[in-house]
Design a protein around this motif. Structure first.
Motif, PDB file in Angstrom:
ATOM      1  N   HIS A 242      16.793  16.239   8.776  1.00  0.00           N
ATOM      2  CA  HIS A 242      16.076  17.116   9.698  1.00  0.00           C
ATOM      3  C   HIS A 242      16.163  16.559  11.109  1.00  0.00           C
ATOM      4  CE1 HIS A 242      13.216  20.053  11.153  1.00  0.00           C
ATOM      5  NE2 HIS A 242      12.512  19.088  11.707  1.00  0.00           N
ATOM      6  N   VAL A 243      16.522  17.418  12.049  1.00  0.00           N
ATOM      7  CA  VAL A 243      16.576  17.039  13.463  1.00  0.00           C
ATOM      8  C   VAL A 243      15.310  17.545  14.145  1.00  0.00           C
ATOM      9  CG1 VAL A 243      17.809  17.279  15.642  1.00  0.00           C
ATOM     10  CG2 VAL A 243      19.093  17.124  13.492  1.00  0.00           C
ATOM     11  N   ASP A 244      14.553  16.633  14.720  1.00  0.00           N
ATOM     12  CA  ASP A 244      13.341  16.981  15.462  1.00  0.00           C
ATOM     13  C   ASP A 244      13.676  16.897  16.948  1.00  0.00           C
ATOM     14  OD1 ASP A 244      10.827  17.186  16.656  1.00  0.00           O
ATOM     15  OD2 ASP A 244       9.822  16.102  15.036  1.00  0.00           O
ATOM     16  N   VAL A 245      13.710  18.052  17.621  1.00  0.00           N
ATOM     17  CA  VAL A 245      14.098  18.064  19.034  1.00  0.00           C
ATOM     18  C   VAL A 245      12.899  17.925  19.970  1.00  0.00           C
ATOM     19  CG1 VAL A 245      16.132  19.471  18.526  1.00  0.00           C
ATOM     20  CG2 VAL A 245      14.032  20.588  19.318  1.00  0.00           C
ATOM     21  N   SER A 261      17.245  12.654  19.194  1.00  0.00           N
ATOM     22  CA  SER A 261      18.299  12.401  20.174  1.00  0.00           C
ATOM     23  C   SER A 261      18.378  10.921  20.532  1.00  0.00           C
ATOM     24  CB  SER A 261      18.041  13.222  21.439  1.00  0.00           C
ATOM     25  OG  SER A 261      18.883  12.800  22.491  1.00  0.00           O
ATOM     26  N   SER A 262      19.586  10.398  20.550  1.00  0.00           N
ATOM     27  CA  SER A 262      19.785   8.998  20.941  1.00  0.00           C
ATOM     28  C   SER A 262      19.679   8.817  22.446  1.00  0.00           C
ATOM     29  CB  SER A 262      21.156   8.511  20.457  1.00  0.00           C
ATOM     30  OG  SER A 262      22.193   9.293  21.033  1.00  0.00           O
ATOM     31  N   THR A 263      19.722   9.926  23.187  1.00  0.00           N
ATOM     32  CA  THR A 263      19.649   9.851  24.652  1.00  0.00           C
ATOM     33  C   THR A 263      18.264  10.197  25.181  1.00  0.00           C
ATOM     34  OG1 THR A 263      20.292  12.170  24.969  1.00  0.00           O
ATOM     35  CG2 THR A 263      22.075  10.545  24.765  1.00  0.00           C
ATOM     36  N   GLY A 264      17.359  10.583  24.280  1.00  0.00           N
ATOM     37  CA  GLY A 264      16.032  11.001  24.710  1.00  0.00           C
ATOM     38  C   GLY A 264      15.948  12.467  25.084  1.00  0.00           C
ATOM     39  N   GLU A 273      23.310  18.499  21.788  1.00  0.00           N
ATOM     40  CA  GLU A 273      23.867  17.172  21.515  1.00  0.00           C
ATOM     41  C   GLU A 273      24.311  17.055  20.054  1.00  0.00           C
ATOM     42  OE1 GLU A 273      21.487  13.110  21.248  1.00  0.00           O
ATOM     43  OE2 GLU A 273      21.651  13.783  23.339  1.00  0.00           O
ATOM     44  N   PHE A 274      23.447  17.471  19.146  1.00  0.00           N
ATOM     45  CA  PHE A 274      23.779  17.374  17.727  1.00  0.00           C
ATOM     46  C   PHE A 274      24.852  18.380  17.326  1.00  0.00           C
ATOM     47  CE2 PHE A 274      19.762  15.063  17.568  1.00  0.00           C
ATOM     48  CZ  PHE A 274      20.076  14.044  16.674  1.00  0.00           C
TER      49      PHE A 274
END
Length: 291
Positions: A242-245, A261-264, A273-274
């Motif tokens: 699961h991606v939490d944006v 996100s690895s970039t914040g 990004e994903f």
């Protein structure tokens, strides 16, 4: 996997499927549109290769038709791509095609009565039109949304008063199985039977009808309620990440992988990004921890 120049590839066992909330990950919560060009392109490229793309949203089918399909069409969406919208949290669904939406289906058991729609429309007009508008495109639930010209902090103050006025209307219509679900830009008044888990369940049924079973799943959302789709898939033994944006609400403990996100980046910037990462090499991408 088979394909022609005129139709999307058919892959009965794609390496992953995408089950996506729309507001936040795909559409900007500010402009309420697909504002980042790469999002539509990456979604379209993956769908054309047979990767299932399912929008599991509280938005109406009309929002998908007006805001999501046009940029995907412009990006080259092909016929027969495995793309669906499951709108209004599972109560309304349709196939997505380059020409628009296919036949629209409604679960009548999850539809609220017209009289409640009318009363809430009147409530907004009489007391809250300076901060929000009544969503006329909803078919099963009643929704109001922040007006784009209003500051969010001002809307959130008005939202508290609006939400507090709804229980009296539910009592008036003797409605018991209804919940009030506020978000940062809207409030949904909905049947308690809807939810992102219902959308996940419907997703598998729609794909099964096409002879498609994804090997793994990526889900994506911007609120705690979006975790329900990943939880539902995980509970059925399916590998899921699961991606939490918008992780500022805190990341709950889960038995499946949660990505941020690895970039914040947040919202649609994180979504983009994903999607770009997965679209770069979809055939070698898998969800799940891999353990």
């Amino acid at each position: 996997m088979t394909s022609t120049a005129e139709a999307a590839a058919f892959n009965p066992t794609p390496p992953f499927g995408l089950l996506l909330d729309v507001d936040g990950p795909i559409a900007s919560p500010v402009s309420r549109s697909v504002a980042i060009e790469s999002i539509a392109q990456d979604l379209t490229d993956m769908a054309n290769q047979g990767i299932p793309v399912i929008f599991n949203t509280g938005r109406s089918d009309d929002f998908i038709a007006q805001q999501v399909i046009p940029p995907m069409r412009a990006a080259g969406l092909l016929p027969d791509a495995p793309v669906f919208t499951i709108s209004e949290k599972g109560a309304v669904w349709a196939a997505v095609t380059p020409e628009g939406l296919g036949e629209i289906h409604i679960d009548e058991e999850l539809k609220l009565p017209t009289a409640l729609f009318d009363d809430i429309r009147d409530l907004v007009a009489e007391r809250f039109s300076g901060h929000m508008f009544f969503d006329e495109t909803k078919r099963s639930m009643v929704s109001v949304e922040q007006s784009t010209e209003v500051e969010n902090k001002d809307y959130l103050e008005a939202q508290k008063e609006f939400d507090a006025a709804i229980p009296a209307l539910l009592s008036k219509h003797q409605l018991e199985h209804v919940r009030i679900d506020p978000t940062i830009i809207s409030t949904d008044v909905e049947h308690e039977g809807v939810g992102k888990d219902i959308g996940a369940e419907r997703t598998l049924s729609l794909l099964e009808a096409r002879g498609i079973t994804a090997q793994t799943w990526f889900t994506m959302g911007d609120s705690r309620t979006d975790y329900a789709m990943a939880t539902w898939l995980h509970e059925r033994g399916l590998p899921v990440s699961h991606v939490d944006v918008r992780p500022e609400d805190g990341i709950p403990e889960t038995e499946y992988e949660v990505l941020t996100s690895s970039t914040g980046a947040i919202h649609d910037e994180a979504g983009a990004e994903f999607l770009s990462r997965w679209a770069a090499d979809p055939q070698n991408t898998r969800a799940g921890r891999g353990d």
